[in-house]
Design a protein around this motif. Structure first.
Motif, mmCIF file in Angstrom:
data_model
loop_
_atom_site.group_PDB
_atom_site.id
_atom_site.type_symbol
_atom_site.label_atom_id
_atom_site.label_comp_id
_atom_site.label_asym_id
_atom_site.label_seq_id
_atom_site.Cartn_x
_atom_site.Cartn_y
_atom_site.Cartn_z
ATOM 1 N N ILE A 1 0.824 -1.209 0.000
ATOM 2 C CA ILE A 1 0.000 0.000 0.000
ATOM 3 C C ILE A 1 0.860 1.262 0.000
ATOM 4 N N ALA A 2 1.856 1.327 0.893
ATOM 5 C CA ALA A 2 2.792 2.465 0.865
ATOM 6 C C ALA A 2 3.809 2.257 -0.263
ATOM 7 N N GLY A 3 4.376 1.066 -0.343
ATOM 8 C CA GLY A 3 5.070 0.614 -1.540
ATOM 9 C C GLY A 3 6.498 1.044 -1.774
ATOM 10 N N HIS A 4 7.058 1.900 -0.917
ATOM 11 C CA HIS A 4 8.387 2.430 -1.209
ATOM 12 C C HIS A 4 9.406 2.166 -0.099
ATOM 13 N N SER A 5 9.097 1.231 0.794
ATOM 14 C CA SER A 5 10.021 0.823 1.867
ATOM 15 C C SER A 5 10.461 1.992 2.749
ATOM 16 N N ASP A 6 9.566 2.976 2.933
ATOM 17 C CA ASP A 6 9.939 4.125 3.762
ATOM 18 C C ASP A 6 8.884 4.454 4.818
ATOM 19 N N VAL A 7 7.924 3.550 5.008
ATOM 20 C CA VAL A 7 6.831 3.762 5.961
ATOM 21 C C VAL A 7 6.616 2.472 6.744
ATOM 22 N N THR A 8 6.344 2.597 8.033
ATOM 23 C CA THR A 8 5.874 1.464 8.833
ATOM 24 C C THR A 8 4.460 1.803 9.278
ATOM 25 N N ALA A 9 3.482 0.992 8.865
ATOM 26 C CA ALA A 9 2.084 1.309 9.164
ATOM 27 C C ALA A 9 1.213 0.088 8.936
ATOM 28 N N GLY A 10 -0.021 0.158 9.440
ATOM 29 C CA GLY A 10 -0.998 -0.901 9.217
ATOM 30 C C GLY A 10 -2.371 -0.291 9.041
ATOM 31 N N VAL A 11 -3.313 -1.110 8.604
ATOM 32 C CA VAL A 11 -4.701 -0.644 8.502
ATOM 33 C C VAL A 11 -5.623 -1.842 8.699
ATOM 34 N N VAL A 12 -6.761 -1.609 9.343
ATOM 35 C CA VAL A 12 -7.796 -2.639 9.496
ATOM 36 C C VAL A 12 -9.106 -2.056 8.989
ATOM 37 N N ARG B 1 0.429 -3.987 -11.181
ATOM 38 C CA ARG B 1 0.535 -4.523 -12.536
ATOM 39 C C ARG B 1 1.984 -4.856 -12.870
ATOM 40 N N GLU B 2 2.885 -3.928 -12.551
ATOM 41 C CA GLU B 2 4.304 -4.131 -12.860
ATOM 42 C C GLU B 2 4.929 -5.218 -11.985
ATOM 43 N N HIS B 3 4.623 -5.180 -10.678
ATOM 44 C CA HIS B 3 5.106 -6.243 -9.787
ATOM 45 C C HIS B 3 4.702 -7.606 -10.345
ATOM 46 N N SER B 4 3.432 -7.729 -10.724
ATOM 47 C CA SER B 4 2.881 -9.013 -11.187
ATOM 48 C C SER B 4 3.514 -9.430 -12.519
ATOM 49 N N HIS B 5 3.654 -8.480 -13.419
ATOM 50 C CA HIS B 5 4.260 -8.749 -14.729
ATOM 51 C C HIS B 5 5.695 -9.263 -14.556
ATOM 52 N N VAL C 1 9.612 -9.124 -5.835
ATOM 53 C CA VAL C 1 9.982 -8.628 -7.153
ATOM 54 C C VAL C 1 9.482 -7.191 -7.323
ATOM 55 N N GLY C 2 10.414 -6.300 -7.615
ATOM 56 C CA GLY C 2 10.086 -4.883 -7.731
ATOM 57 C C GLY C 2 9.596 -4.508 -9.121
ATOM 58 N N ILE C 3 9.646 -3.209 -9.408
ATOM 59 C CA ILE C 3 9.110 -2.721 -10.687
ATOM 60 C C ILE C 3 10.226 -2.225 -11.614
ATOM 61 N N PRO D 1 18.847 -7.246 -2.885
ATOM 62 C CA PRO D 1 19.535 -7.212 -1.591
ATOM 63 C C PRO D 1 18.769 -8.020 -0.546
ATOM 64 N N PHE D 2 19.509 -8.600 0.406
ATOM 65 C CA PHE D 2 18.907 -9.374 1.498
ATOM 66 C C PHE D 2 18.357 -8.370 2.505
ATOM 67 N N ALA D 3 17.049 -8.123 2.432
ATOM 68 C CA ALA D 3 16.394 -7.136 3.293
ATOM 69 C C ALA D 3 15.069 -7.740 3.729
ATOM 70 N N PRO D 4 14.978 -8.175 4.996
ATOM 71 C CA PRO D 4 13.797 -8.959 5.436
ATOM 72 C C PRO D 4 12.504 -8.158 5.554
ATOM 73 N N SER D 5 12.054 -7.620 4.428
ATOM 74 C CA SER D 5 10.702 -7.100 4.333
ATOM 75 C C SER D 5 10.284 -7.347 2.902
ATOM 76 N N LEU D 6 9.281 -6.648 2.394
ATOM 77 C CA LEU D 6 8.805 -6.988 1.062
ATOM 78 C C LEU D 6 7.980 -5.858 0.467
ATOM 79 N N ALA D 7 7.709 -5.997 -0.843
ATOM 80 C CA ALA D 7 6.698 -5.215 -1.550
ATOM 81 C C ALA D 7 7.108 -3.791 -1.881
ATOM 82 N N GLY D 8 8.380 -3.472 -1.767
ATOM 83 C CA GLY D 8 8.822 -2.155 -2.199
ATOM 84 C C GLY D 8 8.984 -2.108 -3.707
ATOM 85 N N VAL D 9 9.092 -0.902 -4.267
ATOM 86 C CA VAL D 9 9.303 -0.760 -5.712
ATOM 87 C C VAL D 9 10.661 -1.343 -6.119
ATOM 88 N N ASP D 10 11.598 -1.398 -5.183
ATOM 89 C CA ASP D 10 12.898 -2.034 -5.432
ATOM 90 C C ASP D 10 12.837 -3.483 -4.963
#
Length: 373
Positions: A191-202, A244-248, A356-358, A314-323
């Protein structure tokens, strides 16, 4: 002077002013009419919560300080001391740690349900069972839950279904539309997508449940800060394009990795031989997301060599960033499970998860090709 910003400014204030006692009474008498204290709500966290609420088609949402806070809020909204939770065995390690180590101290017990038995809950349900927690796409083996079937099964037993939709995002799947009662995200991820935010939503499908979430958020102090909220809203605006890009890219990489002799298995719902491929196709709007896992030789030295050689992951234990990045479930997210639990879930020393990034896909393919060589 009238200022009409196109984008909501960052309200970097902990408190809001009142003119007099009449305004104070208005605050308490007309909920949502104004702000008082940022923990109780602020324009930025409300904007993020409402944006995800719209995406997921809910009746109300809260934005929290992390994905873990979101899982906690979702479970706390449904349970009290003495209650029992059913949790899919394939679950993020932090979720199981929260249940095992903390909620157990509050008198909330948990039973883990193997993936194969998710739609036959009768044998697991106790008189005190209140909720089932599952993921749309599981971490790290990318198993896909049939949410409509699971929701039907839950409601037959009078249980609420809480879905962690982090891996899919609402671009792929909208769990509330399939019958879930609560959906949560680690906003930190897609949702934030750029590995620069820590947050959640319910997000809740029922207004009463949404009000309960708000109360929990205020009293436990879970409300997200204005700056983080603003960044997450900014990221959310490109979610559809990014997914779309992540999935492609992920599909192209999964197909390439399947051809590599040193890769013993590829876990990606977009591959036709994935056990839930047809379900993922139907439930995922034709996209399969940016997460995949591969199985190398079960030797840490092999994994280390792969990590050293790869330049784009890079070995970075999180996910879903554009990189793009890679992680190691056995050593990070699932390290606190017993060896038996790790083995049962198929989390072995050779399992590597790729986010996998974009980036241009040919650059990612070239990097993996040389790293595996």
């Amino acid at each position: 002077m009238h200022i009409h910003p196109k984008i909501t400014p960052i309200y970097q204030t902990s408190v809001f002013k009142f003119e007099d006692l009449n305004e104070l009474e208005q605050y308490f008498g007309e909920p949502g009419s104004r702000y008082m204290y940022s923990r109780n709500g602020n324009p930025n966290s409300d904007e993020l919560a409402e944006a995800v609420n719209q995406w997921e088609g809910g009746a109300g949402a809260i934005a929290t300080g992390s994905g873990m806070a979101a899982i906690f809020a979702a479970l706390a909204a449904c349970c009290q001391a003495g209650d029992h939770v059913l949790c899919a065995a394939d679950i993020y390690g932090g979720s199981s740690s929260l249940l095992n180590q903390e909620l157990s101290r509050m008198g909330i017990t948990v039973t883990y349900v193997p993936f194969e038995q998710l739609y036959e809950l009768e044998q697991f349900v106790q008189p005190t069972t209140r909720v089932v927690l599952a993921e749309t796409i599981s971490n790290p083996l990318l198993r896909v839950a049939d949410l409509q079937r699971l929701a039907t099964e839950c409601h037959q037993h009078g249980l609420k279904l809480v879905v962690d939709n982090t891996f899919a995002s609402p671009v792929l799947t909208r769990p509330l539309a399939l019958g879930a009662d609560l959906v949560m995200h680690s906003v930190t991820k897609y949702i934030a997508g750029h590995s620069d935010v820590t947050a959640g939503v319910v997000v809740a499908t029922d207004p009463e449940l949404a009000a309960r979430l708000k109360q929990i958020s205020i009293l436990y102090g879970l409300t997200l800060s204005p700056m983080e909220s603003w960044l997450a809203v900014r990221g959310l605006k490109t979610l559809r394009l990014r997914m779309r890009e992540h999935s492609h890219n992920a599909l192209a990489l999964a197909q390439f990795l399947q051809e590599q002799p040193v890769v013993r298995a590829v876990y990606y719902p977009g591959l036709p031989d994935h056990p839930q491929h047809a379900l993922a196709l139907a439930q995922g709007s034709g996209l399969f997301g940016g997460m995949l896992s591969i199985l190398l030789a079960d030797e840490t030295e092999v994994v280390n060599r792969f990590m050293h050689r790869s330049q784009r992951f890079p070995f970075a234990p999180s996910l879903a960033g554009v990189d793009s990045s890679m992680s190691y479930p056995l050593g990070t997210s699932h390290r606190y499970l017993t060896p038996e639990q790790q083995q049962q879930l198929g989390i072995s020393p050779g399992l590597v998860r790729l986010s996998v990034g974009i980036e241009p896909v040919e650059e990612l393919l070239a990097d993996l090709e040389q790293a595996l060589r």
